[in-house]
Write an enzyme that holds these catalytic residues in place. Structure first.
Site, PDB file in Angstrom:
ATOM      1  N   HIS A 122       0.874  -1.177   0.000  1.00 41.27           N
ATOM      2  CA  HIS A 122       0.000   0.000   0.000  1.00 41.27           C
ATOM      3  C   HIS A 122       0.914   1.230   0.000  1.00 41.27           C
ATOM      4  O   HIS A 122       2.022   1.183   0.534  1.00 41.27           O
ATOM      5  CB  HIS A 122      -0.826  -0.065   1.289  1.00 41.27           C
ATOM      6  CG  HIS A 122      -1.898   0.972   1.420  1.00 41.27           C
ATOM      7  ND1 HIS A 122      -1.634   2.273   1.774  1.00 41.27           N
ATOM      8  CD2 HIS A 122      -3.242   0.888   1.298  1.00 41.27           C
ATOM      9  CE1 HIS A 122      -2.765   2.951   1.848  1.00 41.27           C
ATOM     10  NE2 HIS A 122      -3.762   2.140   1.560  1.00 41.27           N
ATOM     11  N   ASP A 203       3.236  -4.419   8.160  1.00 39.65           N
ATOM     12  CA  ASP A 203       2.007  -3.644   7.987  1.00 39.65           C
ATOM     13  C   ASP A 203       0.849  -4.630   8.134  1.00 39.65           C
ATOM     14  O   ASP A 203       0.563  -5.414   7.220  1.00 39.65           O
ATOM     15  CB  ASP A 203       2.017  -2.999   6.595  1.00 39.65           C
ATOM     16  CG  ASP A 203       0.697  -2.328   6.260  1.00 39.65           C
ATOM     17  OD1 ASP A 203      -0.245  -2.408   7.073  1.00 39.65           O
ATOM     18  OD2 ASP A 203       0.602  -1.730   5.169  1.00 39.65           O
ATOM     19  N   GLN A 206      -4.403  -4.846   6.965  1.00 36.15           N
ATOM     20  CA  GLN A 206      -5.425  -5.753   6.430  1.00 36.15           C
ATOM     21  C   GLN A 206      -5.553  -7.017   7.265  1.00 36.15           C
ATOM     22  O   GLN A 206      -6.636  -7.559   7.417  1.00 36.15           O
ATOM     23  CB  GLN A 206      -5.096  -6.149   4.992  1.00 36.15           C
ATOM     24  CG  GLN A 206      -5.362  -5.062   3.975  1.00 36.15           C
ATOM     25  CD  GLN A 206      -6.811  -4.620   3.952  1.00 36.15           C
ATOM     26  OE1 GLN A 206      -7.733  -5.433   4.020  1.00 36.15           O
ATOM     27  NE2 GLN A 206      -7.022  -3.319   3.858  1.00 36.15           N
ATOM     28  N   LYS A 229     -10.012  -0.571  11.154  1.00 38.13           N
ATOM     29  CA  LYS A 229     -10.158  -1.823  10.394  1.00 38.13           C
ATOM     30  C   LYS A 229     -10.493  -2.978  11.343  1.00 38.13           C
ATOM     31  O   LYS A 229     -10.718  -4.097  10.911  1.00 38.13           O
ATOM     32  CB  LYS A 229      -8.871  -2.145   9.645  1.00 38.13           C
ATOM     33  CG  LYS A 229      -8.374  -0.987   8.807  1.00 38.13           C
ATOM     34  CD  LYS A 229      -8.203  -1.343   7.366  1.00 38.13           C
ATOM     35  CE  LYS A 229      -7.395  -0.260   6.682  1.00 38.13           C
ATOM     36  NZ  LYS A 229      -7.798   0.031   5.339  1.00 38.13           N
ATOM     37  N   CYS A 371      -4.831   2.603  -3.641  1.00 34.89           N
ATOM     38  CA  CYS A 371      -3.606   3.116  -2.992  1.00 34.89           C
ATOM     39  C   CYS A 371      -2.450   2.127  -3.147  1.00 34.89           C
ATOM     40  O   CYS A 371      -1.653   1.943  -2.221  1.00 34.89           O
ATOM     41  CB  CYS A 371      -3.830   3.440  -1.519  1.00 34.89           C
ATOM     42  SG  CYS A 371      -5.062   4.675  -1.243  1.00 34.89           S
TER      43      CYS A 371
HETATM   44  N1  PMP Z   1      -1.668  -0.660   4.618  1.00 34.48           N
HETATM   45  C1  PMP Z   1      -2.653  -1.409   4.107  1.00 34.48           C
HETATM   46  C2  PMP Z   1      -2.333  -2.802   3.629  1.00 34.48           C
HETATM   47  C3  PMP Z   1      -3.951  -0.912   4.050  1.00 34.48           C
HETATM   48  O1  PMP Z   1      -4.923  -1.665   3.548  1.00 34.48           O
HETATM   49  C4  PMP Z   1      -4.213   0.397   4.530  1.00 34.48           C
HETATM   50  C5  PMP Z   1      -5.604   0.989   4.460  1.00 34.48           C
HETATM   51  N2  PMP Z   1      -6.284   0.742   3.287  1.00 34.48           N
HETATM   52  C6  PMP Z   1      -3.149   1.135   5.056  1.00 34.48           C
HETATM   53  C7  PMP Z   1      -1.894   0.575   5.079  1.00 34.48           C
HETATM   54  C8  PMP Z   1      -3.347   2.515   5.582  1.00 34.48           C
HETATM   55  O2  PMP Z   1      -4.210   2.502   6.690  1.00 34.48           O
HETATM   56  P1  PMP Z   1      -4.788   3.843   7.292  1.00 34.48           P
HETATM   57  O3  PMP Z   1      -5.364   4.611   6.132  1.00 34.48           O
HETATM   58  O4  PMP Z   1      -5.818   3.396   8.271  1.00 34.48           O
HETATM   59  O5  PMP Z   1      -3.652   4.562   7.940  1.00 34.48           O
END
Ligand code: PMP
Length: 426
Positions: A122, A203, A206, A229, A371
């Site tokens: 991401h 990270d 997910q 999440k 993203c």
């Molecule tokens: N890493 C991953 C794999 C994600 O799916 C997301 C959110 N879609 C993020 C990072 C970023 O998370 P946040 O926007 O809650 O900071």
């Protein structure tokens, strides 16, 4: 685990759209829905104990502090951290990664050092490292994703004596699992990185809602996730920092509540977690996250959840495979075994058109690059549709989704093609 009963705990599902349609929420990977107990915890905090933490020598302040700190213990237990002070509250995954990039990586990395990522990151786990590389002269190295199998081939080859950081996602927000869990591929890679003297950041944005995280087993040095999440509120996240690194990591923010002593010229820091939590933290949100963890502990068995979501993925994949002009992006075998999302592209139709059509039917899916633009380009598409599941989704919802998808394909003039999926120029 009674899904229908669990669904009743989420007030959003009792609402209907203007067309009297129930919400089909297939966007849990973007943010999970909240059970009433989480919403109530926020209201209760503001109506009965609102006060700042670690400051007030009065009853309310003490209540707020006790509740806030009790969530740190809950989070530590939830991910099986050895020490409560290894849990740092942040705004979310993005802030947690930027924190480590600025407060650790920028301090320690030098020209020639390597940061190893996968091609499936991401942007939140890519852009901060791009900046670290620009500022320190370190190099980014990417473990490639195989376009056919959606797996990582021989990732250990990318970890060398130059590697100073392995920063990888536990589960992709586009294609789902990328690690071969039957072979403990991620755990083995972490062990190899440690053997080569590198640090590891995971990270878990997910993964956190879909698989039990045991940080001691995983043995990464840093781990990040977002409360929203995990059915908690937005505005709160968790950064795990292994205790042995607490002196090496500098505070990200400087200000109130994080010092040991301050003079006009300089300051010394308190110990973790205070050292890493300057200023007023997101108190209500942390307490809401605590309510989410209580809810999960009481109502959700992760093994059953796994099976439930994998079954939803399997049925959806069966349905999508009937459309010859749809290409599913992700390792179908793993998605059927333990997936929680399915992304796909449709020949000659932009995902935004389909998502907008489904939106008019009160079906929430995500369309776009998610993203993860570099990954989407590796997959040779510009944009994808993503259906992502939570504990509250049902097979009946998939049936409705597939019917509406068929209508959408008819509407946009793309009738079921007889071409082989492999020949699609998507
Ligand atoms: N890493 C991953 C794999 C994600 O799916 C997301 C959110 N879609 C993020 C990072 C970023 O998370 P946040 O926007 O809650 O900071």
């Amino acid at each position: 685990m009674d899904i229908i009963k669990i669904r009743q705990d989420f007030p959003i599902f009792s609402q209907k759209s203007g067309q009297n349609k129930s919400l089909i929420y297939f966007d849990t990977s973007a943010t999970a829905q909240k059970p009433a107990v989480v919403i109530d915890a926020l209201t209760r905090f503001y109506t009965s104990i609102n006060s700042n933490v670690h400051r007030g020598l009065y009853e309310l302040g003490e209540h707020a502090t006790t509740q806030y700190e009790s969530v740190r213990e809950k989070v530590a237990r939830f991910i099986n951290a050895q020490h409560t002070e290894e849990i740092i509250f942040t705004k979310g995954t993005t802030e947690g990664i930027n924190f480590i990039a600025a407060s650790w990586a920028q301090e320690y990395l030098k020209p020639g050092d390597e940061i190893v990522l996968t091609q499936a990151e991401h942007h939140a786990n890519l852009l901060p490292w791009q900046r670290v590389a620009q500022k320190t002269g370190a190099k980014l190295v990417f473990i490639p994703i195989d376009k056919e199998t959606y797996t990582l081939k021989n990732p250990e080859e990318y970890i060398t004596a130059k590697t100073k950081l392995l920063a990888v996602t536990y589960s992709s927000n586009v294609i789902g699992d990328i690690w071969d869990h039957s072979k403990q591929q991620l755990e083995n890679l972490i062990a190899r990185a440690h053997t080569m003297g590198a640090r590891v950041l995971i990270d878990a944005a997910q993964a956190v809602m879909h698989r039990r995280i045991d940080i001691q087993q995983l043995n990464s040095d840093f781990l990040v996730f977002s409360g929203h999440k995990l059915m908690g509120p937005t505005g709160v996240g968790v950064l795990y920092i292994k205790k042995a690194l607490h002196d090496d990591v500098q505070p990200y923010h400087l200000g109130g509540s994080m010092v040991f002593s301050v003079s006009f010229e300089q300051a010394t820091w308190a110990k973790s977690p205070q050292k890493f939590e300057a200023g007023t933290p997101p108190i209500a949100e942390v307490i809401g996250l605590g309510a989410a963890i209580d809810y999960i502990n009481k109502n959700i068995n992760f093994d059953v959840l796994h099976k439930h979501e994998a079954r939803l993925c399997s049925v959806l994949i069966d349905g999508l495979e009937k459309f010859k002009n749809i290409r599913i992006m992700g390792n179908k075998h793993w998605l059927r075994q333990h997936g929680h999302l399915v992304s796909f592209a449709i020949q000659d139709i932009h995902p935004h058109d389909i998502a907008s059509y489904l939106g008019t039917k009160n079906i929430a899916v995500r369309a776009g690059h998610h993203c993860a633009q570099p990954l989407v380009h590796v997959l040779e598409v510009d944009s994808l549709l993503r259906v992502s599941f939570g504990v509250y989704n049902t097979l009946a919802e998939i049936e409705t989704f597939l019917q509406e998808l068929t209508h959408a394909l008819e509407l946009f003039g793309n009738h079921v093609s007889h071409k082989s999926c492999k020949n699609l120029e998507l």
